[in-house]
Design an enzyme around this catalytic site. Structure first.
Site, mmCIF file in Angstrom:
data_model
loop_
_atom_site.group_PDB
_atom_site.id
_atom_site.type_symbol
_atom_site.label_atom_id
_atom_site.label_comp_id
_atom_site.label_asym_id
_atom_site.label_seq_id
_atom_site.Cartn_x
_atom_site.Cartn_y
_atom_site.Cartn_z
ATOM 1 C CG HIS A 5 3.889 4.569 8.798
ATOM 2 N ND1 HIS A 5 2.958 3.540 8.458
ATOM 3 C CD2 HIS A 5 3.703 5.204 8.056
ATOM 4 C CE1 HIS A 5 2.928 4.042 7.087
ATOM 5 N NE2 HIS A 5 3.104 5.234 7.189
ATOM 6 C CB CYS B 124 2.726 10.342 1.418
ATOM 7 S SG CYS B 124 1.468 10.771 1.512
ATOM 8 C CG ASN C 257 6.719 3.549 4.133
ATOM 9 O OD1 ASN C 257 6.173 3.843 2.607
ATOM 10 N ND2 ASN C 257 6.092 3.676 5.022
ATOM 11 C CG HIS D 235 7.421 7.675 5.149
ATOM 12 N ND1 HIS D 235 7.235 7.548 4.358
ATOM 13 C CD2 HIS D 235 6.543 7.259 5.994
ATOM 14 C CE1 HIS D 235 5.743 6.434 4.118
ATOM 15 N NE2 HIS D 235 5.087 6.688 4.806
ATOM 16 N NE ARG E 138 -0.994 2.631 2.770
ATOM 17 C CZ ARG E 138 -0.577 3.369 3.756
ATOM 18 N NH1 ARG E 138 -0.424 4.756 2.766
ATOM 19 N NH2 ARG E 138 -0.342 3.439 4.289
ATOM 20 C CG ASP E 139 3.056 4.269 3.214
ATOM 21 O OD1 ASP E 139 2.530 5.505 1.932
ATOM 22 O OD2 ASP E 139 3.872 4.809 4.375
HETATM 23 P P1 HMG Z 1 -13.718 13.945 -2.886
HETATM 24 O O1 HMG Z 1 -13.035 13.610 -4.082
HETATM 25 O O2 HMG Z 1 -13.495 14.902 -1.808
HETATM 26 O O3 HMG Z 1 -14.386 13.197 -2.588
HETATM 27 O O4 HMG Z 1 -11.558 12.900 -2.417
HETATM 28 P P2 HMG Z 1 -16.311 13.449 -2.605
HETATM 29 O O5 HMG Z 1 -16.749 12.871 -1.426
HETATM 30 O O6 HMG Z 1 -16.416 14.397 -2.643
HETATM 31 O O7 HMG Z 1 -17.199 11.937 -3.207
HETATM 32 C C1 HMG Z 1 -16.883 13.110 -4.759
HETATM 33 C C2 HMG Z 1 -16.563 11.511 -5.486
HETATM 34 O O8 HMG Z 1 -15.920 9.978 -5.156
HETATM 35 C C3 HMG Z 1 -17.344 10.672 -5.837
HETATM 36 O O9 HMG Z 1 -18.137 10.185 -7.333
HETATM 37 C C4 HMG Z 1 -17.158 9.987 -4.868
HETATM 38 O O10 HMG Z 1 -18.644 8.344 -5.213
HETATM 39 C C5 HMG Z 1 -16.598 9.293 -5.600
HETATM 40 P P3 HMG Z 1 -19.500 10.507 -7.928
HETATM 41 O O11 HMG Z 1 -20.777 10.928 -7.395
HETATM 42 O O12 HMG Z 1 -18.443 12.709 -8.363
HETATM 43 O O13 HMG Z 1 -19.116 9.331 -9.273
HETATM 44 N N1 HMG Z 1 -15.508 8.481 -3.596
HETATM 45 C C6 HMG Z 1 -15.063 7.549 -3.958
HETATM 46 N N2 HMG Z 1 -14.647 6.405 -5.575
HETATM 47 C C7 HMG Z 1 -13.340 5.655 -4.939
HETATM 48 N N3 HMG Z 1 -13.683 5.091 -3.827
HETATM 49 C C8 HMG Z 1 -14.078 5.685 -2.810
HETATM 50 C C9 HMG Z 1 -14.673 7.162 -2.893
HETATM 51 N N4 HMG Z 1 -14.990 8.121 -2.131
HETATM 52 C C10 HMG Z 1 -15.407 9.093 -3.038
HETATM 53 N N5 HMG Z 1 -13.361 6.079 -1.196
HETATM 54 C C11 HMG Z 1 -11.147 11.226 -1.014
HETATM 55 C C12 HMG Z 1 -11.823 12.702 -1.119
HETATM 56 C C13 HMG Z 1 -10.941 11.211 0.324
HETATM 57 C C14 HMG Z 1 -11.652 10.090 -1.474
HETATM 58 C C15 HMG Z 1 -10.033 12.068 -2.214
HETATM 59 O O14 HMG Z 1 -9.333 12.773 -1.205
HETATM 60 C C16 HMG Z 1 -8.882 10.396 -2.107
HETATM 61 O O15 HMG Z 1 -8.773 9.575 -1.763
HETATM 62 N N6 HMG Z 1 -7.809 11.293 -1.308
HETATM 63 C C17 HMG Z 1 -6.644 9.709 -1.043
HETATM 64 C C18 HMG Z 1 -5.398 10.385 -0.348
HETATM 65 C C19 HMG Z 1 -4.408 9.290 -0.590
HETATM 66 O O16 HMG Z 1 -4.699 8.180 -0.470
HETATM 67 N N7 HMG Z 1 -2.921 9.868 0.748
HETATM 68 C C20 HMG Z 1 -2.169 9.185 1.089
HETATM 69 C C21 HMG Z 1 -2.253 8.044 1.908
HETATM 70 S S1 HMG Z 1 -2.062 8.467 3.447
HETATM 71 C C22 HMG Z 1 -0.277 7.974 3.790
HETATM 72 O O17 HMG Z 1 -0.174 7.973 3.092
HETATM 73 C C23 HMG Z 1 0.041 8.357 5.542
HETATM 74 C C24 HMG Z 1 0.262 7.107 6.197
HETATM 75 O O18 HMG Z 1 1.083 6.507 4.788
HETATM 76 C C25 HMG Z 1 0.713 7.403 7.211
HETATM 77 C C26 HMG Z 1 2.250 8.313 7.459
HETATM 78 O O19 HMG Z 1 3.093 8.248 6.461
HETATM 79 O O20 HMG Z 1 2.109 8.993 8.116
HETATM 80 C C27 HMG Z 1 -1.027 6.309 6.071
HETATM 81 MG MG MG Z 2 3.209 6.612 5.042
#
Ligand code: HMG
Ligand code: MG
Length: 303
Positions: free
Chosen positions: A210, A243, A252, A212, A17-18
């Protein structure tokens, strides 16, 4: 030299994933499955297999449903988890019968906004139905707190910011909270301060780290955590990772580097070293390049 047994440490594998979420070229679904199978074979107790986020936001993991569906009903399904940002993500996870999901919240307002397009207040509300549904269905929920050591937009944060989020997410029903140094800027002195602040609010037995490895300090930070009682550490095969919504975040901490150190020190992880190196070799072949893990390079050079 055989070290004195020091007890058990849990290594939580986040490579599929990450690690993969930041890859510019799409890794085919069957290659992702091969990677996860190699990690299962190596004995990693839990593997974060993918992420049910919006495919437009993380195109590299657009095939999360296919990856998790592959393991549906398999005896290994219990050992897989996936990230979910909202109810839509949860319904995809439920369709794939995932047994563990992870929610994520940032210690800073600006990173949260850029990462999931919501304020933290909005994100807490969005998480409520996730915790409720998972409690009803017996699905475990893990929680991440991102950018605890430093935010790409706000700089170094007061350690109490991360501690407050950790307490709230555990209170909502997470079984464990994983503190993220998302951009890998932490140092060991700061790590002690962060963990002291967190320990004032939550028991460290429910806290994971966690880290990096952007500046090469991830292992040193984990050592401080180990000495303070942390027994779960996230790591990524080969040191894959980053990220996309945290500029400057590189890979990581590499699973091989962490496990080599733990085993040499006398900790047990349940991971089979030879099979882990084989998994690293598979990852390098599938990615078509050498990965940053030092221990992987050393082990491959000596066999
Ligand atoms: P948004 O555009 O604000 O979504 O994104 P929305 O709620 O306004 O919906 C818009 C459209 O997206 C809708 O479809 C929803 O159904 C669809 P429409 O009606 O227009 O056809 N939708 C989805 N489709 C599929 N799967 C979903 C989903 N949600 C809504 N889950 C959202 C908001 C949260 C979805 C977006 O911002 C997003 O996906 N962000 C993820 C970013 C990400 O993954 N970042 C990296 C992970 S975090 C990280 O790396 C840190 C970590 O490793 C820890 C660390 O290192 O510290 C964990
Ligand atoms: Mg991470």
């Amino acid at each position: 030299m055989s070290a004195e047994p020091l007890g058990r440490v849990r290594v939580y594998e986040v490579g599929p994933r990450d690690g993969l979420q930041n890859e510019a070229t799409f890794i085919p679904t069957e290659d992702k499955i091969t990677l996860i199978e190699a990690l299962l074979e190596a004995g990693l107790p839990t593997i974060e297999a993918s992420s049910f986020v919006h495919p437009r936001w993380i195109p590299a993991l657009a095939d999360a449903d296919a990856v998790l569906n592959h393991f549906k009903g398999s005896p290994h399904a219990e050992r897989l988890s996936a990230l979910v940002p909202n109810e839509r993500g949860l319904s995809r996870a439920e369709a794939s019968e995932v047994r563990e999901v992870a929610v994520f919240m940032s210690a800073s307002e600006s990173h949260n906004q850029r990462n999931i397009n919501k304020s933290r207040a909005e994100a807490y509300s969005a998480f409520e139905p996730i915790f409720e549904s998972c409690a009803r269905r017996g699905v475990r929920v893990r929680a991440y707190v991102s950018v605890v050591w430093g935010c790409p937009y706000e700089g170094e944060l007061d350690p109490r910011a991360g501690a407050e989020v950790a307490e709230r997410l555990l209170g909502m029903g997470a079984y464990e909270v994983s503190l993220g140094d998302t951009i890998g800027v932490g140092n060991p002195v700061q790590t002690r301060r962060v963990l002291e602040a967190v320990a004032e609010r939550v028991p460290l037995e429910r806290v994971a780290m966690h880290m990096h490895d952007t500046w090469g300090r991830a292992l040193a930070n984990c050592l401080v955590g180990l000495e303070m009682g942390i027994r779960t550490f996230d790591a990524s095969l080969g040191g894959l990772g980053g990220c996309p919504y945290a500029p400057g975040a590189s890979g990581n901490l590499a699973t091989e580097d962490l496990i080599a150190m733990l085993h040499e020190m006398g900790y047990e992880t349940g991971v089979k070293w030879e099979s882990l190196i084989e998994a690293g070799r598979v990852a390098q072949r599938l990615m078509g390049r050498s990965l940053p893990s030092r221990a992987l390079a050393a082990a491959l050079a000596s066999c």
